[in-house]
Design a protein around this motif. Structure first.
Motif, short mmCIF file in Angstrom:
data_model
loop_
_atom_site.label_atom_id
_atom_site.label_comp_id
_atom_site.label_asym_id
_atom_site.label_seq_id
_atom_site.Cartn_x
_atom_site.Cartn_y
_atom_site.Cartn_z
N LEU A 20 0.74 -1.17 0.18
CA LEU A 20 -0.32 -0.05 -0.04
C LEU A 20 0.91 1.09 -0.12
CD1 LEU A 20 -2.75 -1.01 2.48
CD2 LEU A 20 -2.74 -1.11 -0.07
N ALA A 21 1.88 1.12 0.84
CA ALA A 21 2.71 2.21 0.76
C ALA A 21 3.36 2.59 -0.69
CB ALA A 21 4.05 2.22 1.79
N ARG A 22 3.73 1.47 -1.28
CA ARG A 22 4.17 1.60 -2.76
C ARG A 22 3.18 2.12 -3.70
NH1 ARG A 22 6.50 -2.84 -2.79
NH2 ARG A 22 4.96 -3.93 -3.80
N ASN A 23 1.91 1.67 -3.50
CA ASN A 23 0.96 2.17 -4.39
C ASN A 23 0.63 3.53 -4.14
OD1 ASN A 23 0.69 -0.45 -5.31
ND2 ASN A 23 -1.02 -0.87 -4.28
N TYR A 24 0.35 4.23 -2.74
CA TYR A 24 0.01 5.50 -2.52
C TYR A 24 0.92 6.44 -2.43
CZ TYR A 24 -4.75 3.35 -1.61
OH TYR A 24 -6.01 2.92 -1.77
N LEU A 25 2.26 5.96 -1.96
CA LEU A 25 3.03 7.04 -1.69
C LEU A 25 4.50 6.95 -2.48
CD1 LEU A 25 2.66 7.08 2.21
CD2 LEU A 25 1.72 8.74 0.51
N ASN A 26 4.55 5.80 -3.21
CA ASN A 26 5.69 5.41 -4.05
C ASN A 26 6.93 5.36 -3.27
OD1 ASN A 26 4.34 5.75 -6.70
ND2 ASN A 26 4.73 7.89 -6.60
N LEU A 27 6.48 4.85 -1.87
CA LEU A 27 7.71 4.58 -1.04
C LEU A 27 8.15 3.08 -1.00
CD1 LEU A 27 6.61 6.84 2.07
CD2 LEU A 27 8.42 7.28 0.37
N GLU A 28 9.63 2.82 -0.78
CA GLU A 28 10.01 1.34 -0.68
C GLU A 28 10.50 1.39 0.73
OE1 GLU A 28 9.76 -1.11 -2.54
OE2 GLU A 28 9.15 -0.19 -4.32
N MET A 29 11.21 2.57 1.49
CA MET A 29 11.43 2.43 2.67
C MET A 29 11.37 3.94 3.28
SD MET A 29 12.54 -0.46 3.74
CE MET A 29 13.34 0.15 4.94
N HIS A 30 11.24 4.05 4.59
CA HIS A 30 10.95 5.32 5.21
C HIS A 30 11.42 5.10 6.72
CE1 HIS A 30 9.19 8.97 6.74
NE2 HIS A 30 9.18 9.33 5.26
N PRO A 31 12.01 6.12 7.34
CA PRO A 31 12.38 5.99 8.86
C PRO A 31 11.04 5.43 9.66
CG PRO A 31 13.25 7.90 7.86
CD PRO A 31 12.27 7.22 6.83
N MET A 32 9.99 6.04 9.28
CA MET A 32 8.70 5.64 10.08
C MET A 32 8.34 4.05 10.10
SD MET A 32 6.40 8.89 9.57
CE MET A 32 6.96 10.56 10.04
N PHE A 33 8.78 3.39 8.99
CA PHE A 33 8.56 1.93 8.61
C PHE A 33 8.73 1.19 10.12
CE2 PHE A 33 8.17 1.70 3.96
CZ PHE A 33 7.55 2.49 3.90
N ASP A 34 9.81 1.41 11.00
CA ASP A 34 9.84 0.69 11.92
C ASP A 34 8.94 0.85 12.84
OD1 ASP A 34 12.27 -0.20 10.89
OD2 ASP A 34 13.47 1.21 11.95
N ALA A 35 8.30 2.03 13.30
CA ALA A 35 7.43 2.30 14.31
C ALA A 35 5.91 1.45 13.71
CB ALA A 35 7.14 3.67 14.59
N ILE A 36 5.69 1.80 12.49
CA ILE A 36 4.73 1.10 12.04
C ILE A 36 4.61 -0.23 11.96
CG2 ILE A 36 3.03 0.80 9.67
CD1 ILE A 36 3.95 3.73 9.30
N GLN A 37 5.74 -0.94 11.97
CA GLN A 37 5.87 -2.65 11.93
C GLN A 37 5.48 -3.04 13.36
OE1 GLN A 37 9.34 -4.11 10.79
NE2 GLN A 37 8.98 -6.14 10.85
N ARG A 38 6.24 -2.18 14.16
CA ARG A 38 5.93 -2.45 15.70
C ARG A 38 4.42 -2.49 16.13
NH1 ARG A 38 5.14 0.50 19.76
NH2 ARG A 38 5.98 2.53 18.55
N LEU A 39 3.68 -1.23 15.66
CA LEU A 39 2.47 -1.01 16.12
C LEU A 39 1.51 -2.27 15.28
CD1 LEU A 39 2.32 2.72 15.96
CD2 LEU A 39 1.86 1.34 17.84
N MET A 40 1.72 -2.52 14.03
CA MET A 40 0.98 -3.62 13.56
C MET A 40 0.88 -4.77 14.15
SD MET A 40 1.22 -2.62 9.51
CE MET A 40 0.01 -1.37 8.63
N GLY A 41 2.13 -5.07 14.86
CA GLY A 41 2.26 -6.46 15.69
C GLY A 41 1.52 -6.34 16.88
N GLU A 42 1.14 -5.19 17.24
CA GLU A 42 0.55 -5.10 18.64
C GLU A 42 -1.08 -4.66 18.49
OE1 GLU A 42 2.56 -1.78 20.25
OE2 GLU A 42 4.41 -2.95 20.50
#
Length: 495
Positions: free
Chosen positions: A405-427
Motif C-alpha cells: 500500500l505504501a508503494r501504491n499510494y506514496l511511491n515509498l519502498e523504505m522510510h524511517p517511520m516504517f519501524d514504528a509502523i511495523q511494531r504497532l501492526m504487531g500489537e
C-alpha cells in the motif's frame, strides 16, 4: 425529344407496371394468406430453378430464445475486420476500452469477399414485421447476414470458407473482447422482449494482484492456482469433473474481498456475473440463470451469509406470525400472501445443485466465488471441499501488505517511520481499507511524512481502544454482577 416509338414504349411499360402493382395490391388485400403463401413458395421455387446462385442466411437471434446467435456475432466480427473496406455505408461503435472506433456493415449494405479466387457476396438485410406498433422508434425486424455464391463452389464454401470465417471471427472477438460485469434482472421482467435475464456494463475495475495488499507468498499461491485452472480443460475432462472451481473469500469487512474478485477477472480476462439471490424467485429460475452464463466467467455471490436465509428461517417466522395471531383479518392475510409471493424461495438444496450438481456441468471454465464476513455462520455442506475448493482468508493488514500500500499510494519502498509502523501492526489489528484511507493524500500539502504520521496515530488509537475493551471484559469476568443479562427468547425478558 424522344422518338415517338420510344415514348410509346415507355408509356406502355409504365402502364403495365401500374397495372401489375394494382393487381398485386388487390391480391394482398383480398387473397387468403394460405393461397398467397402457396403462390409465393412456388414463385421462389421457379425463380431458383433458373438462378445459379446459392444463398445462406445467418439470423441474428436463435429460434427458441431472444439471445443473439453466436454464428451471427462471429460473422459480424469477421466482416467488420475483413470486408468493410469496400462498403459505402458503415456503423460506428466504441471498441475495446472505449479507445477506438469499430466499423461494421450498416443495414441493407452489400460487400464482396474473396476466398481461393472465388468471389463471395455478403449482404446485411432486415426483414420487418408486417404488423408494427405505433411508436417513434425504428420499426422492429429480424436482422440477418446473407451469403451468396455460385452453386459450382458449394463444396468449397460450405466445407472450407465457412470454417475460415468462423475461426477468424472468433480470433478477432478474443482480441477485441471487452470484459463485462453482469447482474441478474428481476424475474418479473424476463418475459419482456428487450429485457434479458442478465444486464451488463463494461467491466473497467483497475484492481490487479500487484496492487492487492497481501503477503507475497500467499498472493503468488493464488495466482498459480488461477492460472493452472485456466489451462486445465483436458485435465478436468480426464478426471471426470466439470471444469469449474469454487473460491471462498472470508475475513473481516474492509480486507479487500471485492478487490480480490476484480483482480481475478483482470488476471484471467473473465467476465463477472454478480448474482443477487434475493432477486431470484426459486430454484428453477436459479438454474435458468446458470444456463445463461458463458464460459470464461466468475459467478459471484457476495455476503452469502446475508443474501438469503437458507436454513428454513422463513418457515419459523411464518409459524411465529401464525402463533401471534391465529385469526388474522383479511387485510393482514393478503399482506402476508403478497410478501410470501414476492420473497425468494431459493433453498440450500437448490444452491448446492447450482454450485456442483448436474446443472453446474452446463458450460465450462467457470469460477464460483462466495464472500462472507462470518464464515462460521455458513452451513458446512455449502463450503466443503469440492464445492468451495479453495478457502482464502483475507485478514487484517500485516507489514508486508502495508509495504504494498505504501508503494501504491506514496511511491515509498523504505522510510524511517516504517519501524514504528511495523511494531504497532504487531500489537494491534487494522484492516487494509483503514490503512489505505490514512495513506491517501487528501490535499496537495499532504506529503509522505504527514500520511505516515496519520497512520501511526490511527494505529495508536486502535491499540488504546483494544486495551480499553479488553480491560472492560476482564472486569466483567471478575465481577458477575456486571455481566450482560441473559434474555429469555420466549418472553424477551432478562433473567
Amino acid at each position: 425529344m424522344l422518338p415517338a416509338s420510344m415514348t410509346e414504349m415507355w408509356a406502355t411499360v409504365g402502364s403495365t407496371l401500374a397495372s401489375v402493382m394494382f393487381v398485386w395490391a388487390i391480391v394482398r388485400q383480398y387473397c387468403p394468406p394460405d393461397l398467397r403463401t402457396f403462390f409465393e413458395a412456388y414463385t421462389q421455387r421457379l425463380t431458383s430453378y433458373f438462378n445459379p446462385n446459392i444463398q445462406i442466411s445467418f439470423p441474428e437471434h436463435t429460434v427458441d430464445r431472444f439471445n443473439r446467435s453466436e454464428a451471427f456475432i462471429t460473422v459480424e466480427t469477421y466482416l467488420s475486420a475483413n470486408a468493410t473496406k469496400s462498403a459505402k455505408r458503415l456503423k460506428a461503435e466504441m471498441g475495446k476500452d472505449s479507445s477506438n472506433i469499430v466499423l461494421s456493415m450498416d443495414e441493407y449494405e452489400r460487400v464482396t469477399d474473396e476466398f481461393r479466387g472465388i468471389k463471395i457476396r455478403w449482404a446485411s438485410t432486415k426483414a420487418t414485421t408486417e404488423t408494427q406498433p405505433i411508436s417513434f422508434l425504428p420499426p422492429p425486424g429480424k436482422r440477418f447476414y446473407k451469403l451468396t455464391f455460385h452453386k459450382k463452389h458449394r463444396e468449397t464454401i460450405t466445407k472450407s470458407y465457412l470454417d475460415h470465417v468462423l475461426k477468424e471471427g472468433k480470433e478477432i472477438r478474443v482480441r477485441n473482447r471487452q470484459r463485462k460485469l453482469y447482474t441478474n434482472c428481476p424475474t418479473e421482467k424476463w418475459p419482456s422482449y428487450k429485457q434479458r435475464m442478465w444486464s451488463s456494463i463494461v467491466f473497467e475495475h483497475p484492481a490487479k494482484f500487484e496492487t492487492i495488499a497481501m503477503e507475497p507468498e500467499k498472493k503468488q499461491e493464488i495466482i498459480d492456482d488461477l492460472l493452472t485452472f485456466s489451462k486445465s480443460k483436458d485435465f478436468y475432462a480426464k478426471i471426470g469433473k466439470a471444469w469449474k472451481r469454487g473460491y471462498l473469500l472470508h475475513g473481516p469487512p474492509g480486507t479487500g474481498k471485492s478487490s480480490m474478485i476484480a483482480a481475478m477477472a483482470n488476471l484471467l480476462n473473465y467476465d463477472i456475473y454478480d448474482l443477487e439471490l434475493t432477486a431470484v424467485k426459486d430454484n428453477t429460475e436459479l438454474r435458468k440463470l446458470l444456463i445463461e452464463t458463458t464460459g470464461k466467467s466468475i459467478i459471484v455471490i457476495e455476503d452469502i451469509d446475508c443474501s438469503l436465509d437458507l436454513t428454513g428461517q422463513r418457515k419459523k417466522n411464518a409459524e411465529k406470525s401464525s402463533d401471534e395471531e391465529e385469526k388474522p383479518n383479511e387485510k393482514i392475510a393478503k399482506k402476508l400472501a403478497k410478501e410470501e409471493d414476492s420473497s425468494s424461495k431459493v433453498t440450500l438444496s437448490g444452491l448446492l445443485n447450482f454450485i456442483d450438481g448436474l446443472w453446474s456441468s452446463c458450460g465450462g471454465e467457470r469460477l464460483i466465488v462466495f464472500t462472507t464476513n462470518y464464515v462460521e455462520k455458513l452451513d458446512p455442506a455449502l463450503i466443503r471441499r469440492g464445492r468451495m475448493d479453495k478457502h482464502i482468508e483475507l485478514s487484517y493488514c500485516g507489514f508486508e501488505a502495508f509495504k504494498v500500500l505504501a508503494r501504491n499510494y506514496l511511491n515509498l519502498e523504505m522510510h524511517p517511520m516504517f519501524d514504528a509502523i511495523q511494531r504497532l501492526m504487531g500489537e494491534t489489528k487494522i484492516t487494509p481499507a483503514d490503512v489505505a484511507e490514512n495513506l491517501m493524500p487528501k490535499s496537495s500539502l499532504d506529503d509522505a511524512d504527514k500520511c505516515l504520521s496519520k497512520l501511526i496515530q490511527a494505529l495508536e488509537e486502535a491499540k488504546e481502544l483494544e486495551a480499553a475493551k479488553k480491560k472492560d471484559e476482564d472486569v466483567k469476568e471478575n465481577d458477575p454482577t456486571l455481566k450482560d443479562p441473559v434474555v429469555d427468547k420466549d418472553t424477551e425478558n432478562p433473567q
